[in-house]
Design an enzyme around this catalytic site. Sequence first.
Site, PDB file in Angstrom:
ATOM      1  N   ASP A  42       0.867  -1.176   0.000  1.00  0.00           N
ATOM      2  CA  ASP A  42       0.000   0.000   0.000  1.00  0.00           C
ATOM      3  C   ASP A  42       0.906   1.230   0.000  1.00  0.00           C
ATOM      4  OD1 ASP A  42       1.028   0.148   2.527  1.00  0.00           O
ATOM      5  OD2 ASP A  42      -0.864  -0.217   3.554  1.00  0.00           O
ATOM      6  N   SER A  43       0.326   2.416  -0.056  1.00  0.00           N
ATOM      7  CA  SER A  43       1.154   3.612  -0.182  1.00  0.00           C
ATOM      8  C   SER A  43       1.486   4.210   1.168  1.00  0.00           C
ATOM      9  CB  SER A  43       0.405   4.663  -0.983  1.00  0.00           C
ATOM     10  OG  SER A  43      -0.725   5.080  -0.229  1.00  0.00           O
ATOM     11  N   GLY A  44       0.893   3.708   2.226  1.00  0.00           N
ATOM     12  CA  GLY A  44       1.100   4.305   3.540  1.00  0.00           C
ATOM     13  C   GLY A  44       0.040   5.329   3.894  1.00  0.00           C
ATOM     14  N   GLY A  45      -0.737   5.746   2.889  1.00  0.00           N
ATOM     15  CA  GLY A  45      -1.759   6.768   3.142  1.00  0.00           C
ATOM     16  C   GLY A  45      -2.700   6.374   4.273  1.00  0.00           C
ATOM     17  N   PHE A  46      -3.254   5.181   4.187  1.00  0.00           N
ATOM     18  CA  PHE A  46      -4.233   4.734   5.188  1.00  0.00           C
ATOM     19  C   PHE A  46      -3.632   4.755   6.592  1.00  0.00           C
ATOM     20  CE2 PHE A  46      -6.290   1.415   7.718  1.00  0.00           C
ATOM     21  CZ  PHE A  46      -7.614   1.794   7.615  1.00  0.00           C
ATOM     22  N   ASP A  92      -2.605   8.308  -1.267  1.00  0.00           N
ATOM     23  CA  ASP A  92      -3.972   8.823  -1.303  1.00  0.00           C
ATOM     24  C   ASP A  92      -4.316   9.391   0.062  1.00  0.00           C
ATOM     25  OD1 ASP A  92      -3.925   6.344  -0.004  1.00  0.00           O
ATOM     26  OD2 ASP A  92      -6.028   5.946  -0.436  1.00  0.00           O
ATOM     27  N   GLN A 111     -11.198   7.203  -4.313  1.00  0.00           N
ATOM     28  CA  GLN A 111     -11.698   7.673  -3.022  1.00  0.00           C
ATOM     29  C   GLN A 111     -13.017   8.412  -3.259  1.00  0.00           C
ATOM     30  OE1 GLN A 111     -10.782   7.013  -0.014  1.00  0.00           O
ATOM     31  NE2 GLN A 111      -8.665   6.249  -0.126  1.00  0.00           N
ATOM     32  N   GLY A 139     -10.624   3.628   1.045  1.00  0.00           N
ATOM     33  CA  GLY A 139     -11.556   4.344   1.921  1.00  0.00           C
ATOM     34  C   GLY A 139     -12.709   3.480   2.388  1.00  0.00           C
ATOM     35  N   ASP A 162      -7.839  -7.652   0.456  1.00  0.00           N
ATOM     36  CA  ASP A 162      -6.924  -7.969   1.559  1.00  0.00           C
ATOM     37  C   ASP A 162      -7.649  -7.589   2.840  1.00  0.00           C
ATOM     38  OD1 ASP A 162      -6.453  -4.930   1.179  1.00  0.00           O
ATOM     39  OD2 ASP A 162      -5.546  -5.385   3.101  1.00  0.00           O
ATOM     40  N   CYS A 172     -12.587 -28.567   6.693  1.00  0.00           N
ATOM     41  CA  CYS A 172     -11.320 -27.925   6.330  1.00  0.00           C
ATOM     42  C   CYS A 172     -10.184 -28.941   6.280  1.00  0.00           C
ATOM     43  CB  CYS A 172     -11.015 -26.828   7.352  1.00  0.00           C
ATOM     44  SG  CYS A 172      -9.484 -25.954   7.021  1.00  0.00           S
ATOM     45  N   CYS A 189      -6.905 -28.013   6.391  1.00  0.00           N
ATOM     46  CA  CYS A 189      -5.646 -27.405   6.830  1.00  0.00           C
ATOM     47  C   CYS A 189      -4.992 -28.277   7.902  1.00  0.00           C
ATOM     48  CB  CYS A 189      -5.868 -25.975   7.341  1.00  0.00           C
ATOM     49  SG  CYS A 189      -6.413 -25.850   9.046  1.00  0.00           S
ATOM     50  N   CYS A 247      -6.814 -28.359  11.321  1.00  0.00           N
ATOM     51  CA  CYS A 247      -8.047 -29.153  11.388  1.00  0.00           C
ATOM     52  C   CYS A 247      -7.776 -30.641  11.208  1.00  0.00           C
ATOM     53  CB  CYS A 247      -9.043 -28.653  10.352  1.00  0.00           C
ATOM     54  SG  CYS A 247      -9.630 -26.991  10.740  1.00  0.00           S
ATOM     55  N   HIS A 258      -5.361 -21.794  10.146  1.00  0.00           N
ATOM     56  CA  HIS A 258      -6.730 -22.176   9.762  1.00  0.00           C
ATOM     57  C   HIS A 258      -7.492 -20.984   9.158  1.00  0.00           C
ATOM     58  CE1 HIS A 258     -10.787 -23.527   9.602  1.00  0.00           C
ATOM     59  NE2 HIS A 258     -11.107 -22.405  10.223  1.00  0.00           N
TER      60      HIS A 258
HETATM   61 ZN   LIG Z   1      -8.684 -25.625   9.137  1.00  0.00          ZN
END
Ligand SMILES: [Zn+2]
Length: 382
Positions: A92-96, A146, A194, A221, A271, A309, A311, A314, A340
Amino acid sequence: MTFEIQAECPETRARAGLLHTPHGTIETPVFMPVGTQATVKGLTQKDLAADLGVQILLANTYHLFLRPGHELILKMGGLHRFMSWPNAILTDSGGFQVFSLSGMRKIDDGGVVFQSHLNGDLHRFTPESTVDIQLAYGSDVLMVLDECPEYPVSHEYARDSMRRTVRWATEANHHFLRRMETMPTRHALFPIVQGSMFPDLRRDCAEALVELDTDGYAIGGLSVGEPRPLSLEAVEATEGILPRCKPRYAMGVGMPAELPEYVARGVDMMDCVLPSRNARNGYLFTSEGRVIIKHARYKDDEGPLDPKCTCYTCMSYSRAYLRHLFQSGEILYSVLATRHNIQRYLDIMREIRHAIISGSFPEYLKCVRSTCVEAESSPFGS
Ligand SMILES: [Zn+2]
C-alpha cells in the site's frame, strides 16, 4: 503485468482471471494475506507459499518505512529477498496508516507530514517519495499516495480530498513512468478511487483515474467505520467506469460472507487483517460459522475446528486442544489458529473462482446470502 479474463458470470460482474506478475501468476479473484511488518504473524513463508498456496502477499509501506526503513531493505536486495518470499508482493502507499495511526499529520497539496507512532519523529510522504519507497522494496504492485478520509465527512471535505487524491495519483504516475524508463525490473502502479461514501464523488474519481491508463485500479476508503452496505455501494459506484480489462482491488475488506459480494461487484483482489487478527484473538471462521474458542462448550470437544477444512490445524488437532492452548496463552495457539483462518479465506476465494468458471456463481451467491453463517459482525473490527 498483464491481466487475462478466463470466465465471466452472466448475471453479476464477477469474473475469474489470471494476473501475470514478475513473481508468478495469480489466480483471481484472490485474497491477499496481510504481512504488515513483512511477516504474516504466526506463519512462516513456507507455510504461506508451499502449504497454503498464497500467490500474493500485502506488506505495509508505512510500517516498513519506519522500521527497518526502505534504504535497509534495498541494501538487503529488496523485500522478496529480505523476507525470503518467492511470490508476488503488493504494497500500500502508507496513506491509510498515516491517516489512522500517526499521532499528528498535516496535509498540504504536496503531501503529508506525519509523526511516527513509534518514536514521534516527523516524516513527510509525497506522491513521488512513496513511489520511490515502494520501488526500493521491489514491490510487484505499488499503490499511489492517497488521502483516506475518516467516516463520516462532509460532501465538501470528501470532494476536496478526492481531488487531492486524483492530483497525487497523476503526479505519482508521472514519476513512476519516469522511473520505469531506467529500471531493469517491471512493476505496476494502481491509483486509488476515493470519495468517501458519496457515489457521485466515487464516479468522478474513477473517471479521472481511468485517464491515467494504469495497470489496475484500487478502491480505497472502505472499512473506515461506515455501515457495511455503504462499502458495497461505494464499489458499485465505479461500475461501468473502471475498465473491464484491468484488475480491481478493494482495499481492506471484508468478512467471509462479504467476499462473494465484492466479487459480484467486479472486484478481483482483496486484503484484510481479519483472518489473522481475529485468529489471535480466539475468533475463528469455519464453514459452519464462527467459533469463539474460549467458550466452555469446547473444553472437551474432540472434533476438529472445522470438519470440512483440510488445513494442518483441522487435520491434526481437536477444539479442546486449541482451547487449552488459547487459555494458556501458548504461541502455538496463534500459529495454528492463523493457519486455519487464512486457509478458510483462501478456500472461500477458491470456491468463488470455481463457481465463476463452472457457471454456478449466481447459485453460490444465493446460497451464501441465504445461510450467511459468517455474517455476524466481528468484535475486533476490520
Ligand atoms: Zn482448518
